[in-house]
Design a protein around this motif. Sequence first.
Motif, PDB file in Angstrom:
ATOM      1  N   GLY A  16      41.019  27.261  25.767  1.00 32.07           N
ATOM      2  CA  GLY A  16      41.011  26.857  24.365  1.00 32.07           C
ATOM      3  C   GLY A  16      40.548  25.413  24.196  1.00 32.07           C
ATOM      4  O   GLY A  16      39.736  25.100  23.320  1.00 32.07           O
ATOM      5  N   ALA A  17      41.055  24.541  25.042  1.00 36.43           N
ATOM      6  CA  ALA A  17      40.642  23.135  24.997  1.00 36.43           C
ATOM      7  C   ALA A  17      39.172  22.991  25.375  1.00 36.43           C
ATOM      8  O   ALA A  17      38.415  22.257  24.714  1.00 36.43           O
ATOM      9  CB  ALA A  17      41.504  22.300  25.929  1.00 36.43           C
ATOM     10  N   LEU A  18      38.767  23.709  26.400  1.00 42.20           N
ATOM     11  CA  LEU A  18      37.373  23.667  26.835  1.00 42.20           C
ATOM     12  C   LEU A  18      36.433  24.199  25.756  1.00 42.20           C
ATOM     13  O   LEU A  18      35.389  23.605  25.488  1.00 42.20           O
ATOM     14  CB  LEU A  18      37.199  24.472  28.121  1.00 42.20           C
ATOM     15  CG  LEU A  18      35.783  24.585  28.672  1.00 42.20           C
ATOM     16  CD1 LEU A  18      35.266  23.214  29.095  1.00 42.20           C
ATOM     17  CD2 LEU A  18      35.748  25.557  29.837  1.00 42.20           C
ATOM     18  N   SER A  19      36.828  25.288  25.114  1.00 40.26           N
ATOM     19  CA  SER A  19      35.959  25.860  24.078  1.00 40.26           C
ATOM     20  C   SER A  19      35.815  24.904  22.897  1.00 40.26           C
ATOM     21  O   SER A  19      34.750  24.814  22.300  1.00 40.26           O
ATOM     22  CB  SER A  19      36.467  27.226  23.628  1.00 40.26           C
ATOM     23  OG  SER A  19      37.696  27.124  22.953  1.00 40.26           O
ATOM     24  N   GLY A  20      36.865  24.181  22.570  1.00 38.61           N
ATOM     25  CA  GLY A  20      36.776  23.198  21.490  1.00 38.61           C
ATOM     26  C   GLY A  20      35.790  22.085  21.808  1.00 38.61           C
ATOM     27  O   GLY A  20      35.007  21.664  20.952  1.00 38.61           O
ATOM     28  N   MET A  21      35.807  21.631  23.049  1.00 38.02           N
ATOM     29  CA  MET A  21      34.877  20.569  23.462  1.00 38.02           C
ATOM     30  C   MET A  21      33.434  21.086  23.471  1.00 38.02           C
ATOM     31  O   MET A  21      32.522  20.398  22.993  1.00 38.02           O
ATOM     32  CB  MET A  21      35.263  20.029  24.838  1.00 38.02           C
ATOM     33  CG  MET A  21      36.567  19.285  24.826  1.00 38.02           C
ATOM     34  SD  MET A  21      37.193  18.629  26.404  1.00 38.02           S
ATOM     35  CE  MET A  21      36.035  19.056  27.621  1.00 38.02           C
ATOM     36  N   ILE A  22      33.241  22.285  23.982  1.00 38.75           N
ATOM     37  CA  ILE A  22      31.895  22.872  24.023  1.00 38.75           C
ATOM     38  C   ILE A  22      31.371  23.085  22.610  1.00 38.75           C
ATOM     39  O   ILE A  22      30.225  22.740  22.296  1.00 38.75           O
ATOM     40  CB  ILE A  22      31.902  24.188  24.811  1.00 38.75           C
ATOM     41  CG1 ILE A  22      32.175  23.930  26.288  1.00 38.75           C
ATOM     42  CG2 ILE A  22      30.584  24.936  24.636  1.00 38.75           C
ATOM     43  CD1 ILE A  22      32.467  25.188  27.078  1.00 38.75           C
ATOM     44  N   ALA A  23      32.215  23.638  21.756  1.00 34.90           N
ATOM     45  CA  ALA A  23      31.795  23.922  20.383  1.00 34.90           C
ATOM     46  C   ALA A  23      31.484  22.630  19.618  1.00 34.90           C
ATOM     47  O   ALA A  23      30.523  22.569  18.847  1.00 34.90           O
ATOM     48  CB  ALA A  23      32.869  24.721  19.656  1.00 34.90           C
ATOM     49  N   GLY A  24      32.277  21.607  19.838  1.00 33.66           N
ATOM     50  CA  GLY A  24      32.022  20.329  19.169  1.00 33.66           C
ATOM     51  C   GLY A  24      30.682  19.738  19.568  1.00 33.66           C
ATOM     52  O   GLY A  24      29.921  19.263  18.719  1.00 33.66           O
ATOM     53  N   ALA A  25      30.386  19.781  20.854  1.00 29.39           N
ATOM     54  CA  ALA A  25      29.100  19.262  21.336  1.00 29.39           C
ATOM     55  C   ALA A  25      27.940  20.102  20.818  1.00 29.39           C
ATOM     56  O   ALA A  25      26.903  19.567  20.410  1.00 29.39           O
ATOM     57  CB  ALA A  25      29.088  19.225  22.857  1.00 29.39           C
ATOM     58  N   ALA A  26      28.122  21.424  20.809  1.00 33.31           N
ATOM     59  CA  ALA A  26      27.065  22.313  20.315  1.00 33.31           C
ATOM     60  C   ALA A  26      26.818  22.088  18.828  1.00 33.31           C
ATOM     61  O   ALA A  26      25.668  22.084  18.370  1.00 33.31           O
ATOM     62  CB  ALA A  26      27.434  23.773  20.569  1.00 33.31           C
TER      63      ALA A  26
END
Length: 88
Positions: A16-26
Amino acid sequence: MTASKIAYKPVGLALGALSGMIAGAAFKQAWKLVEGQGDAPDATDEDRPWNQILLAAAIQGAIFAVVKASVERSGAVAVRRLTGTWPD
């Protein structure tokens, strides 16, 4: 509680934390392509028009949903490979 559920809890939190970081960068990259500006508008940005605010929110929501689903599904597949059962 099954072993797959127990195994998936910490994995799910980390993903969940990783997906938030990936989505924010994307989203930041997508917004630069759409508007050519560095920062996407917030809902309370007084100087930005409605259409720009709503477009940013729609793009951000779509990106976050796709990234979250992709990361969670990948995590569930990994747990099944490790434990032999699908996490519920």
